[in-house]
Scaffold this motif. Structure first.
Motif, PDB file in Angstrom:
ATOM      1  N   CYS A  46       1.807  11.156  -6.328  1.00  0.00           N
ATOM      2  CA  CYS A  46       0.818  10.336  -5.635  1.00  0.00           C
ATOM      3  C   CYS A  46       1.456   8.960  -5.430  1.00  0.00           C
ATOM      4  N   ALA A  47       0.730   8.063  -4.863  1.00  0.00           N
ATOM      5  CA  ALA A  47       1.256   6.713  -4.656  1.00  0.00           C
ATOM      6  C   ALA A  47       0.264   5.683  -5.182  1.00  0.00           C
ATOM      7  N   THR A  48      -0.478   6.050  -6.232  1.00  0.00           N
ATOM      8  CA  THR A  48      -1.546   5.176  -6.728  1.00  0.00           C
ATOM      9  C   THR A  48      -1.094   4.248  -7.850  1.00  0.00           C
ATOM     10  N   CYS A  49       0.214   4.085  -7.974  1.00  0.00           N
ATOM     11  CA  CYS A  49       0.755   3.085  -8.907  1.00  0.00           C
ATOM     12  C   CYS A  49       1.667   2.128  -8.147  1.00  0.00           C
ATOM     13  N   GLY A  65      14.709   6.542  -5.292  1.00  0.00           N
ATOM     14  CA  GLY A  65      15.213   7.860  -4.924  1.00  0.00           C
ATOM     15  C   GLY A  65      14.461   8.405  -3.725  1.00  0.00           C
ATOM     16  N   SER A  66      14.917   9.536  -3.208  1.00  0.00           N
ATOM     17  CA  SER A  66      14.298  10.118  -2.021  1.00  0.00           C
ATOM     18  C   SER A  66      12.847  10.522  -2.271  1.00  0.00           C
ATOM     19  N   ASP A  67      12.522  11.006  -3.473  1.00  0.00           N
ATOM     20  CA  ASP A  67      11.134  11.373  -3.774  1.00  0.00           C
ATOM     21  C   ASP A  67      10.226  10.145  -3.764  1.00  0.00           C
ATOM     22  N   GLU A  68      10.699   9.052  -4.367  1.00  0.00           N
ATOM     23  CA  GLU A  68       9.904   7.825  -4.366  1.00  0.00           C
ATOM     24  C   GLU A  68       9.737   7.304  -2.942  1.00  0.00           C
ATOM     25  N   LEU A  69      10.803   7.299  -2.179  1.00  0.00           N
ATOM     26  CA  LEU A  69      10.714   6.841  -0.789  1.00  0.00           C
ATOM     27  C   LEU A  69       9.703   7.671  -0.007  1.00  0.00           C
ATOM     28  N   GLY A  70       9.677   8.965  -0.254  1.00  0.00           N
ATOM     29  CA  GLY A  70       8.717   9.830   0.410  1.00  0.00           C
ATOM     30  C   GLY A  70       7.285   9.491   0.038  1.00  0.00           C
ATOM     31  N   MET A  71       7.037   9.248  -1.241  1.00  0.00           N
ATOM     32  CA  MET A  71       5.681   8.919  -1.691  1.00  0.00           C
ATOM     33  C   MET A  71       5.258   7.538  -1.199  1.00  0.00           C
ATOM     34  N   LEU A  72       6.195   6.625  -1.037  1.00  0.00           N
ATOM     35  CA  LEU A  72       5.859   5.293  -0.537  1.00  0.00           C
ATOM     36  C   LEU A  72       5.338   5.337   0.903  1.00  0.00           C
ATOM     37  N   GLU A  73       5.543   6.447   1.589  1.00  0.00           N
ATOM     38  CA  GLU A  73       4.994   6.616   2.933  1.00  0.00           C
ATOM     39  C   GLU A  73       3.482   6.819   2.897  1.00  0.00           C
ATOM     40  N   PHE A  74       2.926   7.082   1.708  1.00  0.00           N
ATOM     41  CA  PHE A  74       1.507   7.410   1.583  1.00  0.00           C
ATOM     42  C   PHE A  74       0.709   6.364   0.810  1.00  0.00           C
ATOM     43  N   THR A  75       1.205   5.148   0.713  1.00  0.00           N
ATOM     44  CA  THR A  75       0.474   4.109  -0.006  1.00  0.00           C
ATOM     45  C   THR A  75      -0.781   3.712   0.768  1.00  0.00           C
ATOM     46  N   ALA A  76      -1.840   3.414   0.025  1.00  0.00           N
ATOM     47  CA  ALA A  76      -3.101   3.011   0.653  1.00  0.00           C
ATOM     48  C   ALA A  76      -3.004   1.610   1.246  1.00  0.00           C
ATOM     49  N   SER A  77      -2.251   0.741   0.594  1.00  0.00           N
ATOM     50  CA  SER A  77      -2.011  -0.613   1.106  1.00  0.00           C
ATOM     51  C   SER A  77      -0.655  -0.626   1.800  1.00  0.00           C
ATOM     52  N   LEU A  98       9.323  -9.511 -15.957  1.00  0.00           N
ATOM     53  CA  LEU A  98       9.077  -8.842 -14.688  1.00  0.00           C
ATOM     54  C   LEU A  98       7.740  -9.278 -14.102  1.00  0.00           C
ATOM     55  N   ALA A  99       7.738  -9.615 -12.818  1.00  0.00           N
ATOM     56  CA  ALA A  99       6.515 -10.036 -12.130  1.00  0.00           C
ATOM     57  C   ALA A  99       6.309  -9.132 -10.920  1.00  0.00           C
ATOM     58  N   VAL A 100       5.096  -8.570 -10.836  1.00  0.00           N
ATOM     59  CA  VAL A 100       4.741  -7.717  -9.706  1.00  0.00           C
ATOM     60  C   VAL A 100       3.363  -8.070  -9.205  1.00  0.00           C
ATOM     61  N   ASP A 101       3.160  -7.874  -7.919  1.00  0.00           N
ATOM     62  CA  ASP A 101       1.855  -8.052  -7.301  1.00  0.00           C
ATOM     63  C   ASP A 101       1.243  -6.676  -7.123  1.00  0.00           C
ATOM     64  N   LEU A 102      -0.048  -6.594  -7.404  1.00  0.00           N
ATOM     65  CA  LEU A 102      -0.791  -5.350  -7.197  1.00  0.00           C
ATOM     66  C   LEU A 102      -1.400  -5.377  -5.802  1.00  0.00           C
ATOM     67  N   PRO A 103      -1.350  -4.266  -5.087  1.00  0.00           N
ATOM     68  CA  PRO A 103      -1.930  -4.234  -3.753  1.00  0.00           C
ATOM     69  C   PRO A 103      -3.458  -4.290  -3.822  1.00  0.00           C
ATOM     70  N   PRO A 104      -4.107  -4.610  -2.701  1.00  0.00           N
ATOM     71  CA  PRO A 104      -5.563  -4.702  -2.694  1.00  0.00           C
ATOM     72  C   PRO A 104      -6.265  -3.397  -3.075  1.00  0.00           C
ATOM     73  N   THR A 105      -5.643  -2.256  -2.734  1.00  0.00           N
ATOM     74  CA  THR A 105      -6.236  -0.972  -3.086  1.00  0.00           C
ATOM     75  C   THR A 105      -5.140   0.058  -3.302  1.00  0.00           C
ATOM     76  N   GLN A 106      -5.443   1.055  -4.128  1.00  0.00           N
ATOM     77  CA  GLN A 106      -4.521   2.147  -4.384  1.00  0.00           C
ATOM     78  C   GLN A 106      -5.029   3.444  -3.758  1.00  0.00           C
ATOM     79  N   THR A 107      -6.293   3.460  -3.375  1.00  0.00           N
ATOM     80  CA  THR A 107      -6.855   4.709  -2.830  1.00  0.00           C
ATOM     81  C   THR A 107      -7.513   4.446  -1.490  1.00  0.00           C
TER      82      THR A 107
END
Length: 107
Positions: A46-49, A65-77, A98-107
């Motif tokens: 999924c891409a909910t993280c 990796g290629s699997d991650e790149l593929g899942m990144l095509e399906f992000t909600a944000s 480590l600093a990361v921003d969370l997107p407005p939505t995951q679903t």
């Protein structure tokens, strides 16, 4: 090690502790951080993280990796150049702070 998660629109981070070898997703889930859904539990189905990794850390991560790149095509944000799946970010001492921003939505 310290991890700083910035919820969408927040100016102050949620700071939590992670353990070397743990994924960023697991550290966030263990700390009950709102904004990381992790519906698949880190199985890369999924891409909910989805997160946006801030510099200088984004350039320190191994390329996705290629699997991650593929899942990144399906992000909600919207996907950005610094988009990553937090289940694929292994915490190592070099990522302390480590600093990361969370997107407005995951679903």
């Amino acid at each position: 090690m310290r991890i700083h998660l910035f919820p969408a629109g927040a100016t102050e981070p949620v700071t939590l502790a992670g353990k070397p070898g743990q994924s960023l997703m697991q550290a966030a889930v263990d700390a009950n951080v709102h904004g990381i859904e992790a519906e698949c539990g880190g199985l890369l189905t999924c891409a909910t993280c989805h997160v946006y990794v801030r510099e200088p850390f984004a350039s320190q991560l191994p390329p996705p990796g290629s699997d991650e790149l593929g899942m990144l095509e399906f992000t909600a944000s919207a996907r950005q150049a610094n988009s990553r799946l937090s289940c694929q970010i292994a915490l190592v001492p070099a990522l302390d702070g480590l600093a990361v921003d969370l997107p407005p939505t995951q679903t």
